[in-house]
Design a protein around this motif. Structure first.
Motif, PDB file in Angstrom:
ATOM      1  N   ALA A 369     -13.615  14.223   6.905  1.00 13.26           N
ATOM      2  CA  ALA A 369     -14.256  13.249   7.560  1.00 13.26           C
ATOM      3  C   ALA A 369     -15.013  12.533   6.564  1.00 13.26           C
ATOM      4  O   ALA A 369     -15.339  11.388   6.406  1.00 13.26           O
ATOM      5  N   ALA A 370     -15.924  13.049   5.993  1.00 12.79           N
ATOM      6  CA  ALA A 370     -16.942  12.543   4.910  1.00 12.79           C
ATOM      7  C   ALA A 370     -16.329  11.895   3.954  1.00 12.79           C
ATOM      8  O   ALA A 370     -16.684  10.869   3.293  1.00 12.79           O
ATOM      9  N   VAL A 371     -14.968  12.384   3.428  1.00 14.02           N
ATOM     10  CA  VAL A 371     -14.438  11.774   2.256  1.00 14.02           C
ATOM     11  C   VAL A 371     -13.954  10.301   2.960  1.00 14.02           C
ATOM     12  O   VAL A 371     -13.825   9.258   2.024  1.00 14.02           O
ATOM     13  N   HIS A 372     -13.239  10.445   4.070  1.00 15.40           N
ATOM     14  CA  HIS A 372     -12.959   9.140   4.621  1.00 15.40           C
ATOM     15  C   HIS A 372     -13.920   8.354   4.785  1.00 15.40           C
ATOM     16  O   HIS A 372     -13.648   7.013   4.444  1.00 15.40           O
ATOM     17  N   GLY A 373     -15.254   8.578   5.027  1.00 11.82           N
ATOM     18  CA  GLY A 373     -16.468   7.876   5.200  1.00 11.82           C
ATOM     19  C   GLY A 373     -16.841   6.978   3.804  1.00 11.82           C
ATOM     20  O   GLY A 373     -16.955   5.767   3.728  1.00 11.82           O
ATOM     21  N   TYR A 374     -16.886   7.926   2.823  1.00  7.68           N
ATOM     22  CA  TYR A 374     -16.959   7.316   1.475  1.00  7.68           C
ATOM     23  C   TYR A 374     -15.881   6.489   0.918  1.00  7.68           C
ATOM     24  O   TYR A 374     -16.094   5.617   0.164  1.00  7.68           O
ATOM     25  N   ALA A 375     -14.506   6.868   1.229  1.00  2.00           N
ATOM     26  CA  ALA A 375     -13.525   6.053   0.859  1.00  2.00           C
ATOM     27  C   ALA A 375     -13.362   4.564   1.491  1.00  2.00           C
ATOM     28  O   ALA A 375     -13.129   3.550   1.118  1.00  2.00           O
ATOM     29  N   ALA A 376     -14.099   4.624   2.700  1.00  2.80           N
ATOM     30  CA  ALA A 376     -14.064   3.422   3.620  1.00  2.80           C
ATOM     31  C   ALA A 376     -14.954   2.438   2.886  1.00  2.80           C
ATOM     32  O   ALA A 376     -14.860   1.391   2.629  1.00  2.80           O
ATOM     33  N   TRP A 377     -16.266   3.000   2.466  1.00  3.53           N
ATOM     34  CA  TRP A 377     -17.368   2.223   1.782  1.00  3.53           C
ATOM     35  C   TRP A 377     -16.825   1.858   0.305  1.00  3.53           C
ATOM     36  O   TRP A 377     -17.074   0.709   0.031  1.00  3.53           O
ATOM     37  N   ARG A 385     -16.557  -7.305  -2.904  1.00  5.49           N
ATOM     38  CA  ARG A 385     -17.040  -8.050  -4.429  1.00  5.49           C
ATOM     39  C   ARG A 385     -15.904  -7.744  -5.383  1.00  5.49           C
ATOM     40  O   ARG A 385     -16.326  -8.085  -6.536  1.00  5.49           O
ATOM     41  N   GLY A 386     -14.827  -7.625  -4.991  1.00  2.89           N
ATOM     42  CA  GLY A 386     -13.614  -7.592  -5.878  1.00  2.89           C
ATOM     43  C   GLY A 386     -12.285  -8.512  -5.401  1.00  2.89           C
ATOM     44  O   GLY A 386     -11.320  -8.180  -5.760  1.00  2.89           O
ATOM     45  N   GLY A 387     -12.635  -9.654  -4.921  1.00  2.00           N
ATOM     46  CA  GLY A 387     -11.623 -10.882  -4.640  1.00  2.00           C
ATOM     47  C   GLY A 387     -11.019 -10.682  -3.154  1.00  2.00           C
ATOM     48  O   GLY A 387     -10.202 -11.637  -3.204  1.00  2.00           O
ATOM     49  N   PHE A 388     -11.374 -10.094  -2.102  1.00  5.55           N
ATOM     50  CA  PHE A 388     -11.149 -10.185  -0.588  1.00  5.55           C
ATOM     51  C   PHE A 388      -9.440  -9.995  -0.501  1.00  5.55           C
ATOM     52  O   PHE A 388      -9.056 -10.610   0.305  1.00  5.55           O
ATOM     53  N   ASP A 389      -9.229  -8.965  -1.165  1.00  5.30           N
ATOM     54  CA  ASP A 389      -7.770  -8.565  -1.144  1.00  5.30           C
ATOM     55  C   ASP A 389      -7.642  -7.977   0.387  1.00  5.30           C
ATOM     56  O   ASP A 389      -8.384  -7.013   0.859  1.00  5.30           O
ATOM     57  N   PRO A 390      -6.678  -8.653   1.045  1.00  4.37           N
ATOM     58  CA  PRO A 390      -6.524  -7.846   2.619  1.00  4.37           C
ATOM     59  C   PRO A 390      -5.970  -6.619   2.524  1.00  4.37           C
ATOM     60  O   PRO A 390      -6.435  -5.904   3.567  1.00  4.37           O
ATOM     61  N   GLU A 391      -5.497  -6.063   1.509  1.00  4.78           N
ATOM     62  CA  GLU A 391      -5.074  -4.674   1.577  1.00  4.78           C
ATOM     63  C   GLU A 391      -6.390  -3.770   1.361  1.00  4.78           C
ATOM     64  O   GLU A 391      -6.417  -2.583   2.027  1.00  4.78           O
ATOM     65  N   ASP A 392      -7.413  -4.038   0.701  1.00  8.18           N
ATOM     66  CA  ASP A 392      -8.677  -3.597   0.549  1.00  8.18           C
ATOM     67  C   ASP A 392      -9.536  -3.271   1.791  1.00  8.18           C
ATOM     68  O   ASP A 392     -10.081  -2.549   2.309  1.00  8.18           O
ATOM     69  N   ARG A 393      -9.278  -4.568   2.479  1.00  3.84           N
ATOM     70  CA  ARG A 393      -9.880  -4.542   3.937  1.00  3.84           C
ATOM     71  C   ARG A 393      -9.287  -3.609   4.759  1.00  3.84           C
ATOM     72  O   ARG A 393      -9.945  -2.865   5.689  1.00  3.84           O
ATOM     73  N   ALA A 394      -7.867  -3.609   4.948  1.00  8.14           N
ATOM     74  CA  ALA A 394      -7.165  -2.914   5.923  1.00  8.14           C
ATOM     75  C   ALA A 394      -7.736  -1.122   5.562  1.00  8.14           C
ATOM     76  O   ALA A 394      -7.732  -0.403   6.323  1.00  8.14           O
ATOM     77  N   ALA A 395      -7.497  -0.799   4.096  1.00  8.19           N
ATOM     78  CA  ALA A 395      -8.046   0.564   3.854  1.00  8.19           C
ATOM     79  C   ALA A 395      -9.243   0.809   4.067  1.00  8.19           C
ATOM     80  O   ALA A 395      -9.395   1.937   4.582  1.00  8.19           O
ATOM     81  N   ALA A 396     -10.252  -0.071   4.195  1.00 10.29           N
ATOM     82  CA  ALA A 396     -11.590   0.045   4.610  1.00 10.29           C
ATOM     83  C   ALA A 396     -11.766   0.484   5.974  1.00 10.29           C
ATOM     84  O   ALA A 396     -12.281   1.575   6.138  1.00 10.29           O
ATOM     85  N   LEU A 397     -10.998  -0.343   6.822  1.00 15.84           N
ATOM     86  CA  LEU A 397     -11.123  -0.065   8.380  1.00 15.84           C
ATOM     87  C   LEU A 397     -10.341   1.063   8.759  1.00 15.84           C
ATOM     88  O   LEU A 397     -10.904   1.840   9.523  1.00 15.84           O
ATOM     89  N   GLY A 398      -9.268   1.439   7.939  1.00 14.89           N
ATOM     90  CA  GLY A 398      -8.499   2.693   8.284  1.00 14.89           C
ATOM     91  C   GLY A 398      -9.181   3.954   8.105  1.00 14.89           C
ATOM     92  O   GLY A 398      -9.405   4.851   8.660  1.00 14.89           O
TER      93      GLY A 398
END
Length: 580
Positions: A369-377, A385-398
């Motif tokens: 769980a903690a790793v998912h938290g830091y990965a989300a962040w 801060r890196g171009g607003f890639d939709p894939e990064d947004r989806a990964a963050a929320l996932g």
């Protein structure tokens, strides 16, 4: 005079006065010979420059910290080979210290704390050894095949704050003999809290000390990331003279907390120290003092202070332990620990490295769980801060959703998942509920308080934001994540017209994390709102040095607070001439 960032190498001959007393001419001749034949060519080869000779020592500057470390290691290796052929009483051994910091260049000379810290580090080194600051360790640990042994925080002469020191260890070597391997340890930090010694002779203080230790054990036991030995086991060692290393082996823990209590007149003083059990290395020590009239309130305050300082200290020690492990022995927990410094640094390059390590951790343990938290962040930072890639947004929320679901009883996972949802989806109600649960589970979590301060700032509940930011800073004043608390305080100050405070908190945040571009932007806006345009332009230049591709448009697009507030920040930033 010019200011710049440089790596400073300080070297000094061990026992030089005694050598000169025995053979002044011969010692001086040998020193000059070593300097001309070995030291000066090696420093020049690594693109360094000697700027001061001091009889038995020297100071050199390097533009690259990697060059400086490689030079130090090469020098000590060559000196060792040279000394093998020299009589023992004629050998010249050096201590070397390395620091990375800002220096003042005045002609051919250099001054400043960057230089002074190097000289103090040199004094802490073993003969033939190299001591480095934590800044140096962070810069080179990914690049060079050397290990680092944590020596903890060291208080040195003429330096106000303690220095976090590391001993450089070349591959396949160890600077000191190790004790026999302890029994198998849990796959997370483990600690035993021993009964505190009563130094006052007053039986009443014995009960107070025992109660304090019980409270510390209880509070530590509420933290899922720690393995805590029960009171009955640790109190078995009460009033015995057992070696800490033996206690750690017998209880199967990595860390031991011990302390003492003393009462004088109306004051009670408690000393506590955290020790790594394997080799009895002192990692942290602190004193807590208060009035004896309200003993129970003080007991609560002391418990909060000990637990609040203890957890981040153990975390730093665990990070250093993971750094020293060989790559082929890493498990999910070690990948997680190795990722943490890169997550804390929060620069684009560090974020990418953190995500690589976190991905490895999740490959080994998909429900961490903690790793998912830091990965989300990490993905949230890459998105914003890196171009607003939709894939990064989806990964963050996932990953944020995974952290909130699998980590419903893990404060770290909850507060990180909540923070990411707050910044991306603006679902403040859900985020605040998750943060409140994290704080209910661990009321001593500086991370939860710091991220809660950020979310309440986004939500414009400014009083709560300030309260939680100050709480985080009080619980863990040296935490590498404190820049969040300072950013929350800076933006609350900006949005409420307290621009001098905004300058102060932005600058304090930059001290904690010099590579975090948002804090630099905050400082620019703070100066601009005070009409101190020369300072604003200087801060803007530093921002662009940290983030060359930074633009006002990209900053506004982050959309982390309501549009009117973002536009106000953008207007202030334009006054400093920053690119659109």
């Amino acid at each position: 005079m010019e200011r710049k960032l440089a790596a400073i190498l300080a070297a000094d001959v061990v026992g030089y006065s005694a050598l000169m007393e025995r053979d002044e001419a011969g010692t001086f001749e040998r020193l000059v010979g070593i300097r001309k034949a070995l030291i000066e060519p090696e420093i020049a080869k690594r693109r360094g420059r000697i700027f001061k000779l001091m009889g038995d020592g020297l100071l050199a500057e390097f533009g690259s910290v990697v060059d400086a470390v490689e030079c130090a290691v090469s020098l000590q290796g060559a000196l060792k080979e040279r000394n093998a052929e020299v009589k023992e009483n004629e050998r010249l051994e050096f201590r070397i210290g390395l620091n990375l910091g800002e220096i003042i260049v005045d002609g051919d000379d250099c001054y400043g704390d960057g230089v002074n810290v190097s000289a103090r580090l040199q004094q802490l080194a073993d003969p033939g050894g190299v001591c480095i600051s934590s800044k140096v360790a962070r810069e080179v640990e990914k690049t060079l095949a050397f290990g680092f042994e944590a020596m903890g925080e060291q208080q040195v002469k003429n330096i106000a704050e303690p220095i976090t020191v590391h001993r450089l260890v070349q591959e396949g070597t160890s600077p000191q003999a190790r004790l026999s391997r302890p029994p198998a340890l849990p796959n997370k930090p483990s600690i035993a809290v021993l009964a505190f010694a009563n130094m006052s002779g007053d039986p009443e203080q014995e009960y107070f000390a025992d109660g304090l230790v019980e409270d510390v054990i209880t509070n530590l036991s509420r933290i899922p990331s720690l393995f805590v030995i029960a009171r009955n086991s640790t109190f078995a060692y009460k009033n015995t003279a057992t070696d800490v290393r033996q206690i750690a082996r017998e209880l199967g823990v990595r860390y031991v907390l011990e302390g003492s209590i003393r009462r004088a007149a109306s004051r009670v003083r408690i000393s506590a120290q955290l020790i790594e059990g394997k080799d009895a290395t002192h990692i942290w020590a602190e004193k807590f003092e208060g009035a004896a009239q309200d003993i129970f309130d003080m007991q609560d305050q002391l418990t909060e202070g000990i637990v609040g300082m203890l957890v981040p200290t153990i975390r730093r020690a665990e990070i250093e332990r993971a750094r020293r492990k060989r790559p082929d022995s890493l498990d999910a927990y070690d990948f997680f620990l190795r990722a943490l410094p890169h997550s804390y640094a929060n620069t684009p390059a560090d974020t990418s490295e953190a995500l690589r390590l976190l991905t490895e951790a999740l490959r080994l343990d998909p429900n961490y769980a903690a790793v998912h938290g830091y990965a989300a962040w990490g993905y949230e930072q890459r998105f914003l801060r890196g171009g607003f890639d939709p894939e990064d947004r989806a990964a963050a929320l996932g990953h944020a959703d995974a952290a909130l679901v699998t980590g419903s009883d893990d404060p770290q996972a909850l507060c990180l998942g909540a923070f990411v949802h707050a910044t991306i989806t603006h679902d403040y109600e859900r985020s605040i509920n998750a943060l409140d649960r994290a704080l209910m589970l661990d009321g001593n979590s500086s991370l939860a308080y710091g991220l809660s301060a950020m979310v309440h700032m986004f939500n414009e509940t400014y009083d709560r934001s300030r309260d939680h930011a100050f709480k985080a800073l009080r619980l863990s004043p040296l935490d590498p994540m404190n820049y969040h608390s300072y950013l929350a305080l800076a933006w609350v100050s900006l949005f409420t017209g307290r621009f001098e405070d905004a300058v102060k908190y932005s600058a304090l945040g930059i001290q904690v994390n010099p590579g975090f571009s948002i804090l630099h932007a905050s400082l620019v806006a703070s100066y601009a709102n005070l009409h101190r345009l020369e300072a604003a332009r200087a801060a803007a230049a530093r921002l662009l040095k940290v983030a060359p591709d930074w633009t006002i448009g990209g900053f506004v697009r982050m959309d982390v607070v309501r549009p009117q507030l973002m536009k106000g920040l953008a207007s202030a930033l334009r006054k400093a001439g920053l690119p659109e």
